[in-house]
Design a protein around this motif. Sequence first.
Motif, PDB file in Angstrom:
ATOM      1  N   MET A   1       0.712  -1.231  -0.098  1.00 34.92           N
ATOM      2  CA  MET A   1       0.028  -0.123  -0.140  1.00 34.92           C
ATOM      3  C   MET A   1       0.970   1.313   0.080  1.00 34.92           C
ATOM      4  SD  MET A   1      -2.691   1.031   2.804  1.00 34.92           S
ATOM      5  CE  MET A   1      -3.663  -0.369   2.639  1.00 34.92           C
ATOM      6  N   PHE A   2       0.634   2.262  -0.891  1.00 33.39           N
ATOM      7  CA  PHE A   2       1.456   3.503  -0.897  1.00 33.39           C
ATOM      8  C   PHE A   2       1.041   4.465   0.126  1.00 33.39           C
ATOM      9  CE2 PHE A   2       0.925   2.394  -5.583  1.00 33.39           C
ATOM     10  CZ  PHE A   2       2.505   2.081  -5.869  1.00 33.39           C
ATOM     11  N   ALA A   3       2.132   5.456   0.507  1.00 37.20           N
ATOM     12  CA  ALA A   3       1.984   5.979   1.745  1.00 37.20           C
ATOM     13  C   ALA A   3       0.587   7.081   1.566  1.00 37.20           C
ATOM     14  CB  ALA A   3       3.231   7.017   1.672  1.00 37.20           C
ATOM     15  N   GLU A   4       0.244   7.391   0.186  1.00 33.68           N
ATOM     16  CA  GLU A   4      -0.742   8.248  -0.018  1.00 33.68           C
ATOM     17  C   GLU A   4      -2.214   7.458   0.312  1.00 33.68           C
ATOM     18  OE1 GLU A   4       1.362   7.765  -2.257  1.00 33.68           O
ATOM     19  OE2 GLU A   4       2.254   9.653  -2.521  1.00 33.68           O
ATOM     20  N   GLU A   5      -2.218   6.439   0.182  1.00 32.65           N
ATOM     21  CA  GLU A   5      -3.524   5.400   0.534  1.00 32.65           C
ATOM     22  C   GLU A   5      -3.666   5.425   2.035  1.00 32.65           C
ATOM     23  OE1 GLU A   5      -6.945   3.230   0.113  1.00 32.65           O
ATOM     24  OE2 GLU A   5      -6.016   4.810  -1.074  1.00 32.65           O
ATOM     25  N   ARG A   6      -2.269   5.136   2.816  1.00 30.55           N
ATOM     26  CA  ARG A   6      -2.342   4.854   4.224  1.00 30.55           C
ATOM     27  C   ARG A   6      -2.726   6.306   4.639  1.00 30.55           C
ATOM     28  NH1 ARG A   6       2.694   2.520   3.250  1.00 30.55           N
ATOM     29  NH2 ARG A   6       3.889   4.394   4.287  1.00 30.55           N
ATOM     30  N   HIS A   7      -2.299   7.528   4.207  1.00 31.41           N
ATOM     31  CA  HIS A   7      -2.596   8.687   4.760  1.00 31.41           C
ATOM     32  C   HIS A   7      -4.235   9.015   4.536  1.00 31.41           C
ATOM     33  CE1 HIS A   7       1.587  10.452   4.358  1.00 31.41           C
ATOM     34  NE2 HIS A   7       1.657   9.470   5.082  1.00 31.41           N
ATOM     35  N   ARG A   8      -4.821   8.697   3.300  1.00 29.28           N
ATOM     36  CA  ARG A   8      -6.186   8.639   3.412  1.00 29.28           C
ATOM     37  C   ARG A   8      -6.978   7.911   4.405  1.00 29.28           C
ATOM     38  NH1 ARG A   8     -10.281   6.379   1.299  1.00 29.28           N
ATOM     39  NH2 ARG A   8      -9.128   4.625   0.534  1.00 29.28           N
ATOM     40  N   LEU A   9      -6.849   6.538   4.674  1.00 28.80           N
ATOM     41  CA  LEU A   9      -7.248   5.971   5.636  1.00 28.80           C
ATOM     42  C   LEU A   9      -7.115   6.332   7.058  1.00 28.80           C
ATOM     43  CD1 LEU A   9      -6.322   2.434   4.032  1.00 28.80           C
ATOM     44  CD2 LEU A   9      -8.778   3.537   4.097  1.00 28.80           C
ATOM     45  N   VAL A  10      -5.806   6.851   7.500  1.00 29.16           N
ATOM     46  CA  VAL A  10      -5.780   7.360   8.683  1.00 29.16           C
ATOM     47  C   VAL A  10      -6.568   8.875   9.006  1.00 29.16           C
ATOM     48  CG1 VAL A  10      -4.166   8.617   9.994  1.00 29.16           C
ATOM     49  CG2 VAL A  10      -3.335   6.527   8.983  1.00 29.16           C
ATOM     50  N   THR A  11      -6.738   9.360   7.960  1.00 30.52           N
ATOM     51  CA  THR A  11      -7.556  10.708   8.057  1.00 30.52           C
ATOM     52  C   THR A  11      -9.139  10.068   8.139  1.00 30.52           C
ATOM     53  OG1 THR A  11      -5.899  11.836   6.531  1.00 30.52           O
ATOM     54  CG2 THR A  11      -8.312  12.534   6.849  1.00 30.52           C
ATOM     55  N   GLU A  12      -9.392   9.086   7.509  1.00 30.20           N
ATOM     56  CA  GLU A  12     -10.693   8.480   7.566  1.00 30.20           C
ATOM     57  C   GLU A  12     -10.996   8.107   9.051  1.00 30.20           C
ATOM     58  OE1 GLU A  12     -11.535   5.841   4.569  1.00 30.20           O
ATOM     59  OE2 GLU A  12     -11.797   7.221   2.944  1.00 30.20           O
ATOM     60  N   GLN A  13      -9.967   7.389   9.477  1.00 32.13           N
ATOM     61  CA  GLN A  13     -10.286   6.918  10.814  1.00 32.13           C
ATOM     62  C   GLN A  13     -10.371   7.906  11.909  1.00 32.13           C
ATOM     63  OE1 GLN A  13      -7.698   3.307  11.887  1.00 32.13           O
ATOM     64  NE2 GLN A  13      -7.929   3.929  14.021  1.00 32.13           N
ATOM     65  N   LEU A  14      -9.472   9.165  11.722  1.00 38.59           N
ATOM     66  CA  LEU A  14      -9.484  10.113  12.636  1.00 38.59           C
ATOM     67  C   LEU A  14     -10.883  10.784  12.549  1.00 38.59           C
ATOM     68  CD1 LEU A  14      -5.972  11.749  11.926  1.00 38.59           C
ATOM     69  CD2 LEU A  14      -6.769  11.098  14.224  1.00 38.59           C
ATOM     70  N   SER A  15     -11.535  10.866  11.170  1.00 38.43           N
ATOM     71  CA  SER A  15     -12.713  11.729  11.517  1.00 38.43           C
ATOM     72  C   SER A  15     -13.798  10.933  11.918  1.00 38.43           C
ATOM     73  CB  SER A  15     -13.138  12.088  10.029  1.00 38.43           C
ATOM     74  OG  SER A  15     -13.315  10.811   9.369  1.00 38.43           O
ATOM     75  N   LEU A  16     -13.660   9.543  12.085  1.00 32.36           N
ATOM     76  CA  LEU A  16     -14.817   8.644  12.797  1.00 32.36           C
ATOM     77  C   LEU A  16     -14.461   8.593  14.320  1.00 32.36           C
ATOM     78  CD1 LEU A  16     -14.994   6.157   9.958  1.00 32.36           C
ATOM     79  CD2 LEU A  16     -16.802   7.746  10.620  1.00 32.36           C
ATOM     80  N   GLN A  17     -13.255   8.498  14.761  1.00 36.26           N
ATOM     81  CA  GLN A  17     -12.896   8.106  15.940  1.00 36.26           C
ATOM     82  C   GLN A  17     -12.212   9.085  16.870  1.00 36.26           C
ATOM     83  OE1 GLN A  17     -10.898   4.445  15.836  1.00 36.26           O
ATOM     84  NE2 GLN A  17     -12.525   3.173  14.650  1.00 36.26           N
ATOM     85  N   GLY A  18     -11.625   9.972  16.069  1.00 36.20           N
ATOM     86  CA  GLY A  18     -11.100  11.244  16.667  1.00 36.20           C
ATOM     87  C   GLY A  18      -9.672  10.906  16.969  1.00 36.20           C
ATOM     88  N   LYS A  19      -9.365   9.630  16.969  1.00 39.88           N
ATOM     89  CA  LYS A  19      -7.903   9.326  17.435  1.00 39.88           C
ATOM     90  C   LYS A  19      -7.332   7.936  16.760  1.00 39.88           C
ATOM     91  CE  LYS A  19      -9.546   6.889  21.461  1.00 39.88           C
ATOM     92  NZ  LYS A  19      -9.393   6.868  23.067  1.00 39.88           N
ATOM     93  N   VAL A  20      -6.036   7.746  16.511  1.00 45.00           N
ATOM     94  CA  VAL A  20      -5.479   6.498  16.081  1.00 45.00           C
ATOM     95  C   VAL A  20      -4.455   6.144  16.845  1.00 45.00           C
ATOM     96  CG1 VAL A  20      -5.949   6.968  13.423  1.00 45.00           C
ATOM     97  CG2 VAL A  20      -3.941   7.568  14.651  1.00 45.00           C
ATOM     98  N   GLY A  21      -4.109   4.819  16.820  1.00 47.92           N
ATOM     99  CA  GLY A  21      -2.753   4.089  17.794  1.00 47.92           C
ATOM    100  C   GLY A  21      -1.890   3.559  16.620  1.00 47.92           C
ATOM    101  N   VAL A  22      -0.599   3.680  17.182  1.00 55.27           N
ATOM    102  CA  VAL A  22       0.568   3.342  16.335  1.00 55.27           C
ATOM    103  C   VAL A  22       0.398   1.736  15.994  1.00 55.27           C
ATOM    104  CG1 VAL A  22       2.804   3.078  16.302  1.00 55.27           C
ATOM    105  CG2 VAL A  22       1.989   5.309  16.778  1.00 55.27           C
ATOM    106  N   ALA A  23       0.342   0.957  17.257  1.00 50.96           N
ATOM    107  CA  ALA A  23       0.150  -0.399  17.246  1.00 50.96           C
ATOM    108  C   ALA A  23      -0.974  -0.915  16.252  1.00 50.96           C
ATOM    109  CB  ALA A  23       0.047  -0.836  18.663  1.00 50.96           C
TER     110      ALA A  23
END
Length: 259
Positions: A1-23
């Motif tokens: 998976m390219f970095a751009e796609e990961r960034h998009r998915l991280v942004t989506e998770q943030l908008s839904l949950q407000g936070k993300v975890g490294v692990a």
Amino acid sequence: MFAEERHRLVTEQLSLQGKVGVADLSERFGITRETVRRDLAQLEQVGVLRRVHGGAVVAAKASTAEQSHTARTTQNLAAKRRIAAKALELLPQGATSILLDAGTTTELLAGLLAEELAVPRAEELLVITHALPIAQRVSPALPLELIGGRVRGLTSAATGSHTLAQLDSLRPDIAFVGANGVDADFGLSTPDALEAAVKTAIVGCARRVVVLADSSKLGETALVRFAALADIDTLVTDREPDAELAAALEAADVEVVLA
């Protein structure tokens, strides 16, 4: 998976949950934690998020982030209305002095006081506040004591040494206090040091302290702690706290009231 796609998915998770975890992200994307940290660092650089221990939160949840009064009045409005209505039920009978902290939920409570209690109990109640929006809601329906000081534009509430000195001379029956964060370890917090000092004074002077906080504040922390959980008597919120916060509230002998 390219970095751009990961960034998009991280942004989506943030908008839904407000936070993300490294692990969690490392396992989800099948990449190393170091790669996740680099992704988060890049997203922080463009203002999407703010890194915290173990992950990241949306930029709006940074410790000093604070929205305008106008913006806050429309957020979680249904929950805040239920909380205000439940808070009204906590008023003791008879002559009562009520100290109202600045905040959109306490402002809704002020409106209920003026609309529902003005006629039957006007002579028994005294509302005390340092917040101009609350004073406007209450007066002239109920007796009002307005605490002065330097008015902070973002919240339209008085702060500073003059405000603190006036609060120090009071002993109201009950205080209703707002908070930006209610955390098991950090306690009650708010982004601004001047506002925090006023909240600390309110908590310290009242005979009974009731915190009004919708569930978006639970488990969150802002920059400045103004009280420990043990300093308050009751928390009125719209959702059961998670296990960690619930245990901390019970240990501190805080009554939790659900709206």
